[in-house]
Design a protein around this motif. Structure first.
Motif: not given
Length: 233
Positions: A185-197
């Motif tokens: 879940x930490x990986x998902x949250x970090x991805x959502x903080x960095x993605x341009x989508x």
């Protein structure tokens, strides 16, 4: 992941007209079989990625050959070479580095194809939502690999345990729960903080957790939320 298929995953497949599916982490093939049945009904296609799947690949090929491709390699290598897919089910190596970079590879595909696949992620809750595990520790760069041991996990306790009721004692588990760059879940949250989508995250807490990443769309988000509520999971 297979426990979610009939009541959540398949209805979302049907809602989104999903035909080209990537499965990361097949294990015994319980979910693989369900996906293949779906593919056989709609003339779809499944690419199953697992370095060491525990099912009879040849037996499945005899039944579902035209719908099935099996890749015996790591997901972070395989995803770079896939050309067409509508959906990814992630249930492989449950650690921050792998999941975060799987999502980054999917984002690259989305930007190139101008279409974000729907992503289902298992184990977004305890025990691996906030704790890494490593099937193949040597494949994780040392700077992203937590200290780990083959010891069990007790709910509500951060350190690993030798108690008989502790789970997954035969797996390489991070010594402690929580903190930065630790867990699915930490990986998902970090991805959502960095993605341009522009994405929505839908979550189910049961059966160790399911996360669903979709392109943000108010109408479809409401339909997916309805599917989750009706699932009773």
């Amino acid at each position: 992941m297979y426990r979610f298929f009939q009541s959540i995953i398949k209805p979302i497949f049907e809602l989104e007209n999903i035909k080209r599916i990537v499965e990361i982490g097949a294990d015994e093939g319980k979910n693989t079989l369900q996906i293949l049945e779906y593919c056989s009904q709609i003339e779809g296609a499944l690419t199953s990625i697992d370095p060491s799947p525990r099912f009879d690949k040849q037996a499945l090929k005899l039944i579902y050959g035209q719908y099935l491709e099996v890749i015996n390699d790591l997901s972070l290598i395989s995803l770079q070479h896939l050309k067409h897919y509508d959906c990814v089910l992630i249930d492989g190596d449950h650690n921050w580095y792998t999941v975060f970079n799987e999502l980054n590879e999917i984002e690259k595909y989305a930007l190139h194809s101008k279409k974000m696949p729907i992503v289902f992620l298992h184990d977004t809750e305890w025990p691996y939502g906030r704790r890494d595990m490593y099937y193949l520790p040597d494949t994780i760069p040392s700077e992203f690999r937590k200290e780990f041991a083959k010891k069990g996990i007790l709910q509500g306790q951060s350190p690993l345990s030798d108690q008989p009721e502790a789970i997954n004692s035969g797996i390489n588990n991070a010594l402690y729960e929580g903190g930065s760059q630790n867990g699915v879940l930490t990986a998902v949250e970090d991805f959502l903080q960095t993605t341009t989508l522009n994405l929505s995250l839908h979550k189910v807490a049961s059966h160790h957790g399911l996360g669903i990443l979709t392109p943000k769309d108010n109408i479809k988000d409401k339909k997916i939320d309805t599917i989750l509520k009706m699932s009773n999971l």
